[in-house]
Design a protein around this motif. Structure first.
Motif, PDB file in Angstrom:
ATOM      1  N   UNK A  31      -9.682  19.566 -14.095  1.00 34.29           N
ATOM      2  CA  UNK A  31      -9.075  20.884 -13.727  1.00 34.29           C
ATOM      3  C   UNK A  31      -9.963  21.679 -12.356  1.00 34.29           C
ATOM      4  N   UNK A  32     -10.900  21.783 -12.292  1.00 35.04           N
ATOM      5  CA  UNK A  32     -11.688  22.493 -11.202  1.00 35.04           C
ATOM      6  C   UNK A  32     -10.845  21.772  -9.351  1.00 35.04           C
ATOM      7  N   UNK A  33      -9.980  20.912  -9.748  1.00 39.81           N
ATOM      8  CA  UNK A  33      -9.046  20.805  -8.074  1.00 39.81           C
ATOM      9  C   UNK A  33      -8.586  21.807  -8.189  1.00 39.81           C
ATOM     10  N   UNK A  34      -8.002  22.310  -9.463  1.00 37.77           N
ATOM     11  CA  UNK A  34      -6.354  22.817  -9.321  1.00 37.77           C
ATOM     12  C   UNK A  34      -6.725  24.787  -9.759  1.00 37.77           C
ATOM     13  N   UNK A  35      -6.166  25.897  -8.910  1.00 37.57           N
ATOM     14  CA  UNK A  35      -6.109  27.004  -9.186  1.00 37.57           C
ATOM     15  C   UNK A  35      -4.998  27.627 -10.382  1.00 37.57           C
ATOM     16  N   UNK A  36      -5.734  29.019 -10.606  1.00 36.69           N
ATOM     17  CA  UNK A  36      -4.969  29.552 -12.016  1.00 36.69           C
ATOM     18  C   UNK A  36      -3.807  29.660 -11.316  1.00 36.69           C
ATOM     19  N   UNK A  37      -2.885  30.251 -11.688  1.00 43.71           N
ATOM     20  CA  UNK A  37      -1.566  31.072 -11.244  1.00 43.71           C
ATOM     21  C   UNK A  37      -1.649  31.884 -12.522  1.00 43.71           C
ATOM     22  N   UNK A  38      -1.546  33.058 -11.586  1.00 46.66           N
ATOM     23  CA  UNK A  38      -1.819  34.417 -12.943  1.00 46.66           C
ATOM     24  C   UNK A  38      -0.067  35.136 -12.417  1.00 46.66           C
ATOM     25  N   UNK A  39       0.412  34.925 -13.521  1.00 49.35           N
ATOM     26  CA  UNK A  39       2.310  35.209 -12.961  1.00 49.35           C
ATOM     27  C   UNK A  39       2.489  36.725 -13.634  1.00 49.35           C
ATOM     28  N   UNK A  40       2.203  37.074 -14.135  1.00 56.27           N
ATOM     29  CA  UNK A  40       1.730  38.404 -14.692  1.00 56.27           C
ATOM     30  C   UNK A  40       0.491  39.028 -15.176  1.00 56.27           C
ATOM     31  N   UNK A  41       0.206  39.788 -13.938  1.00 56.07           N
ATOM     32  CA  UNK A  41      -1.394  40.662 -14.419  1.00 56.07           C
ATOM     33  C   UNK A  41      -1.412  41.648 -15.014  1.00 56.07           C
ATOM     34  N   UNK A  42      -0.725  41.836 -15.980  1.00 54.63           N
ATOM     35  CA  UNK A  42      -0.490  42.762 -17.212  1.00 54.63           C
ATOM     36  C   UNK A  42       0.246  44.102 -16.608  1.00 54.63           C
ATOM     37  N   UNK A  43      -0.002  45.074 -17.439  1.00 56.67           N
ATOM     38  CA  UNK A  43      -0.808  45.882 -18.952  1.00 56.67           C
ATOM     39  C   UNK A  43      -0.720  44.322 -19.941  1.00 56.67           C
ATOM     40  N   UNK A  44      -1.654  44.590 -20.542  1.00 57.94           N
ATOM     41  CA  UNK A  44      -0.987  43.716 -22.361  1.00 57.94           C
ATOM     42  C   UNK A  44      -1.450  44.992 -23.059  1.00 57.94           C
ATOM     43  N   UNK A  45      -0.815  45.882 -23.594  1.00 52.84           N
ATOM     44  CA  UNK A  45      -0.949  46.694 -24.794  1.00 52.84           C
ATOM     45  C   UNK A  45       0.420  46.726 -25.764  1.00 52.84           C
ATOM     46  N   UNK A  46       1.492  47.437 -24.874  1.00 54.43           N
ATOM     47  CA  UNK A  46       2.217  47.270 -26.190  1.00 54.43           C
ATOM     48  C   UNK A  46       3.453  46.294 -26.465  1.00 54.43           C
ATOM     49  N   UNK A  47       4.133  45.908 -26.969  1.00 53.02           N
ATOM     50  CA  UNK A  47       4.856  45.546 -26.947  1.00 53.02           C
ATOM     51  C   UNK A  47       5.294  44.512 -25.687  1.00 53.02           C
TER      52      UNK A  47
END
Length: 135
Positions: A68-84
């Motif tokens: 997995x070190x040959x890969x990059x993370x896909x952060x397709x939702x940067x937040x926030x993660x507070x509410x429903x």
């Protein structure tokens, strides 16, 4: 963060390209993985194979990658993660991104050398994604 425009674009399986994308640096996964600090904070366009799975949302050079070190993370939702409502937004984005699992895609976003994904498993990440398209 995925903007509302991106959510609509991904939901329709059509890319969204904003005016800021005219300042995008085209990079390969090999370049990002081998020299992550050189690309840190840059808007990049990169392609690879998406893996959208629980705690493993990554872009890799091949479908089957030894590390997995040959890969990059896909952060397709940067937040926030507070509410429903935030969690519902995230779950909706995750559902739309699952359409890309196993497919070769191109993404445009900001590269972050420090965002190494779940438990530091990757060699950087991409966030503030404004464009995604299947190749």
């Amino acid at each position: 963060a995925l903007s509302l425009l991106l959510l609509v674009g991904v939901g329709a399986c059509a890319p969204f390209a904003g005016p800021e994308d005219s300042f995008v640096e085209h990079a390969s996964l090999v370049q990002l993985v081998s020299k992550p600090t050189a690309y840190h904070g840059n808007r990049v366009a990169v392609s690879g194979y998406a893996r959208i799975q629980f705690e493993n949302d990554v872009l890799c050079p091949q479908r089957e990658t030894a590390s997995s070190k040959d890969c990059i993370w896909l952060n397709y939702d940067d937040g926030p993660y507070v509410s429903e409502t935030d969690m519902a937004r995230y779950e909706g984005a995750e559902e739309r991104w699952r359409l890309y699992d196993g497919k070769r895609i191109r993404v445009v976003g900001t590269f972050d050398a420090r965002d190494t994904g779940h438990l530091g498993s990757t060699s950087g990440g991409i966030h503030h994604i404004t464009d995604v398209s299947a190749l």
